[in-house]
Scaffold this motif. Structure first.
Motif, PDB file in Angstrom:
ATOM      1  N   ALA A  74      28.572  82.881  21.552  1.00  0.00           N
ATOM      2  CA  ALA A  74      29.803  82.220  21.993  1.00  0.00           C
ATOM      3  C   ALA A  74      31.012  83.142  21.896  1.00  0.00           C
ATOM      4  CB  ALA A  74      30.047  80.964  21.167  1.00  0.00           C
ATOM      5  N   ALA A  75      30.913  84.141  21.021  1.00  0.00           N
ATOM      6  CA  ALA A  75      32.094  84.948  20.701  1.00  0.00           C
ATOM      7  C   ALA A  75      32.694  85.617  21.930  1.00  0.00           C
ATOM      8  CB  ALA A  75      31.744  85.988  19.635  1.00  0.00           C
ATOM      9  N   PHE A 109      24.374  81.915  17.330  1.00  0.00           N
ATOM     10  CA  PHE A 109      25.231  81.174  18.249  1.00  0.00           C
ATOM     11  C   PHE A 109      26.664  81.654  18.207  1.00  0.00           C
ATOM     12  CE2 PHE A 109      23.121  78.224  20.817  1.00  0.00           C
ATOM     13  CZ  PHE A 109      21.839  78.315  20.314  1.00  0.00           C
ATOM     14  N   PHE A 110      27.034  82.151  17.050  1.00  0.00           N
ATOM     15  CA  PHE A 110      28.358  82.749  16.958  1.00  0.00           C
ATOM     16  C   PHE A 110      28.440  83.949  17.894  1.00  0.00           C
ATOM     17  CE2 PHE A 110      30.837  86.213  15.078  1.00  0.00           C
ATOM     18  CZ  PHE A 110      32.093  85.679  15.281  1.00  0.00           C
ATOM     19  N   GLY A 155      31.358  73.705  17.201  1.00  0.00           N
ATOM     20  CA  GLY A 155      30.437  74.437  16.338  1.00  0.00           C
ATOM     21  C   GLY A 155      31.005  74.797  14.984  1.00  0.00           C
ATOM     22  N   VAL A 156      32.237  74.389  14.742  1.00  0.00           N
ATOM     23  CA  VAL A 156      32.883  74.853  13.514  1.00  0.00           C
ATOM     24  C   VAL A 156      32.651  73.909  12.333  1.00  0.00           C
ATOM     25  CG1 VAL A 156      34.693  76.337  14.356  1.00  0.00           C
ATOM     26  CG2 VAL A 156      34.991  73.888  14.478  1.00  0.00           C
ATOM     27  N   GLY A 157      32.377  74.516  11.180  1.00  0.00           N
ATOM     28  CA  GLY A 157      32.165  73.726   9.971  1.00  0.00           C
ATOM     29  C   GLY A 157      33.386  73.721   9.095  1.00  0.00           C
ATOM     30  N   GLU A 158      34.547  73.576   9.692  1.00  0.00           N
ATOM     31  CA  GLU A 158      35.748  73.556   8.864  1.00  0.00           C
ATOM     32  C   GLU A 158      36.843  72.710   9.509  1.00  0.00           C
ATOM     33  OE1 GLU A 158      37.678  77.390   8.492  1.00  0.00           O
ATOM     34  OE2 GLU A 158      36.594  78.135  10.238  1.00  0.00           O
ATOM     35  N   SER A 199      34.834  74.379  21.273  1.00  0.00           N
ATOM     36  CA  SER A 199      33.928  74.548  20.159  1.00  0.00           C
ATOM     37  C   SER A 199      33.774  73.283  19.333  1.00  0.00           C
ATOM     38  CB  SER A 199      34.397  75.682  19.254  1.00  0.00           C
ATOM     39  OG  SER A 199      33.496  75.775  18.179  1.00  0.00           O
ATOM     40  N   ILE A 217      23.007  80.226  12.627  1.00  0.00           N
ATOM     41  CA  ILE A 217      24.389  80.012  13.063  1.00  0.00           C
ATOM     42  C   ILE A 217      24.975  81.304  13.620  1.00  0.00           C
ATOM     43  CG2 ILE A 217      26.703  79.607  12.145  1.00  0.00           C
ATOM     44  CD1 ILE A 217      25.645  77.260  10.672  1.00  0.00           C
ATOM     45  N   ALA A 222      30.274  74.729  22.649  1.00  0.00           N
ATOM     46  CA  ALA A 222      29.472  75.303  21.567  1.00  0.00           C
ATOM     47  C   ALA A 222      29.120  74.224  20.555  1.00  0.00           C
ATOM     48  CB  ALA A 222      30.247  76.429  20.879  1.00  0.00           C
ATOM     49  N   SER A 275      38.216  68.506  15.885  1.00  0.00           N
ATOM     50  CA  SER A 275      38.902  69.132  17.016  1.00  0.00           C
ATOM     51  C   SER A 275      39.871  68.108  17.560  1.00  0.00           C
ATOM     52  CB  SER A 275      37.910  69.491  18.120  1.00  0.00           C
ATOM     53  OG  SER A 275      37.317  70.733  17.870  1.00  0.00           O
TER      54      SER A 275
END
Ligand SMILES: Cc1ncc(COP(=O)(O)O)c(C=O)c1O
Lengths: 390, 166
Positions: free
Chosen positions: A27-28, A23-24, A37-40, A35, A20, A348, A369
């Motif tokens: 993409a950063a 990829f962070f 790609g976020v797990g939150e 995104s 992870i 992402a 999202s």
């Protein structure tokens, strides 16, 4: 003088950096990225919860709490476990408040595993499981689950992975990254095997509030399971509190007291303002949880249907906020897919293989999202798939 | 009217974003496009879905002038019709944006919009206070809008999450 090659321990040197992370970093630096790609959660913690933490600071609650956490909080956790999941735990001796589910996993594995013990882990699964087992001196035995079973571990697959070194099984339902949910019937079958081989269970239920189609069932609530199960939960996902770093463990007294020994030496206690916030979350936050869940459910349907329409075949995930579509149609590996998608379309996602070999051929997309962002992401994914199918 | 679960959801979703297409709604709610269309039409006919609104923050639009006043109105209720008749007389004016019957210190809460303070003042003195059963008015001008109909005005909070996370 002799030169040492490294001061870093062998067990740490052996660890692979999380996929992870890569990829962070990629993409950063980019602008205009949508995104997935976020797990939150994409919600901010409820104001009433934030305000409770502020009030606790204003009142000067700035010292350590009991090692196991504020007793008031443990009582609320006990009530919550009882009313939501039909589980009875003694707040004085069987509940420990931790620094996120992450720390709960770490100390649970350290408490269970002796050098060389095997722990069965479901693949695709959360990125920390294998490293944490290895850091505890154990051997992670991964079992690849299949999309045609909705990525659920079956009793036969479990049975086949058990050896005389097997100590414990780590289950996660609803699952990150697949969103799969173990329903009561599945759990009963797994429990039979687990009891027959006298194994311990680590049950990561951090997404329990986000089960959409059937009420979440904890494996600990099944007959004969409570005394061999460590239930791990927390506030990160359901209550939109990832940054607070607050989780908890419910376990039978003997195990809980063993866990507490590690916790008290390694961590002392979880953060005090976060614990006050968590009390408020359990007292007043449930309505917001319901509201957030409803919103995820709508977005899940929209997003999963759209993925299937553009040819990224995807089972309907029963929980969490991840879709885990197959990318087979494009002929790309998951890493290639994720990297090209980011560079060409600025979307992402996380390649499935970072969750273990069983995730190859899939990508993880978070649908936490806004609808607007999801609609745009679908447009870009569609174009990408059209450009990359033969 | 008794609504099914998905119809309640339809209302909730539309209330947040009325620009979603029938197709998107059908995916979100897991019913066919035709069912969505039919239900929306029926709810419009039954005045459950009353209007599709855009919420505009006019303070950001240069050159736009306008003032809003909330007026507390004390009323002598009329026999037989209570407050309804006078409320109707008031809400027919196009300057009037809302009328509520209140409990407490006064009877009707009337929201009025005008281009200038003067315009609102004239409306109150010429139209509102001259209505027979109106006993008194207290006018409060709005100075700034922070939150309106569930929407916070001002700069939107951006996504604070990092782009990729576990
Ligand atoms: C399956 C699973 N377990 C545990 C965690 C860690 O949660 P916490 O924030 O409570 O440490 C995560 C976070 O992504 C997760 O997905």
């Amino acid at each position: 003088m002799t030169t040492k090659t490294s001061y870093v321990s062998k067990s740490v040197e052996k660890l692979k950096p999380s996929g992870i992370r890569k990829f962070f970093d990629l993409a950063a630096g980019m602008e205009g990225v949508i995104s997935l790609g976020v797990g939150e959660p994409d919600f901010v913690t409820s104001w009433t919860v934030r305000e409770a933490a502020i009030l606790s600071l204003e009142q000067g609650y700035t010292s350590y709490t009991a090692n196991a956490g504020l007793f008031d909080l443990r009582k609320r956790i006990a009530d919550y476990m009882n009313s939501r999941y039909q589980l009875t735990y003694d707040p004085a001796h069987e509940i420990i408040v931790t620094v996120g589910a992450s720390q709960a996993l770490d100390i649970s594995l350290r408490a269970l595993v002796d050098q060389g013990d095997e722990v069965i882990i479901v693949e695709p699964g959360f990125v920390s499981y294998v490293p944490l087992v290895e850091l505890a001196g154990g051997v992670a035995v991964t079992v690849k689950t299949k999309p045609e079973n909705g990525f659920n571990l079956t009793a036969e697959e479990l049975e086949a992975a058990i050896t005389d070194k097997t100590k414990a099984v780590l289950l996660c339902s609803p699952n990150n990254p697949t969103g799969s949910v173990l329903e009561k019937d599945d759990l009963i079958e797994l429990a039979e095997v687990i009891k027959r081989h006298d194994l311990a269970v680590l049950s990561d239920e951090i997404y329990s509030e986000l089960a959409y189609d059937a009420d979440h069932v904890s494996i600990a609530s099944l007959e004969g399971m409570r005394d061999r199960t460590i239930v791990i939960n927390g506030f990160s996902k359901g209550f939109a509190m990832t940054g607070w770093r607050l989780g908890y463990i419910c376990a039978p007294v003997e195990i809980a007291q063993a866990l507490l020994k590690i916790h008290q030496y390694a961590m002392m206690c979880a953060s005090t303002p976060a614990q006050f916030a968590a009390i408020e979350a359990l007292d007043k936050g449930m309505e917001d949880v319901t509201e957030m869940k409803r919103s995820y459910r709508h977005r899940r349907h929209y997003f999963v249907d759209s993925l299937n329409e553009i040819g990224l075949e995807c089972h309907t995930p029963g929980g969490a906020f991840y879709a885990f579509p197959s990318i087979r149609k494009t002929g790309l590996s998951s890493e290639e897919f994720a990297e090209k998608l980011l560079l060409e379309e600025k979307v992402a996602v996380v390649p499935g293989n970072v969750f273990g070999k069983g995730g190859e051929g899939f990508i993880r997309c978070s649908y936490a999202s806004s609808m607007e962002q999801l609609q745009e992401a679908v447009k870009r994914l569609k174009r990408f798939v059209e450009n990359h199918s033969n | 009217m008794q609504l099914r679960d998905w119809e309640l959801d339809l209302l909730r979703v539309l209330q947040k974003d009325s620009r979603l297409t029938y197709e998107d709604l059908s995916k979100m709610l897991q019913v066919t496009k035709e069912e969505v269309e039919e239900t929306v039409t029926r709810m419009e006919k039954d005045h459950i879905l009353v209007r599709y609104n855009s919420v505009v923050d006019w303070s950001k639009v240069e050159g736009h002038e306008g003032v809003t006043a909330m007026i507390d109105v004390k009323v002598a209720p009329k026999r037989g019709v209570g407050f309804d008749e006078v409320a109707q007389r008031i809400y027919r004016y196009k300057e009037v944006k809302s009328v509520y019957l209140m409990s407490g210190a006064y009877d009707l809460s009337v929201t009025v919009e005008g281009r200038t303070m003067n315009e609102v003042a004239n409306f109150v003195s010429d139209k509102l206070s001259t209505i027979d059963s109106v006993l008194s008015t207290t006018t409060h001008f709005q100075l700034k809008k922070y939150k309106h109909d569930g929407t916070i005005f001002g700069d939107y909070e951006e996504d604070k999450r990092i782009v990729v996370s576990p």
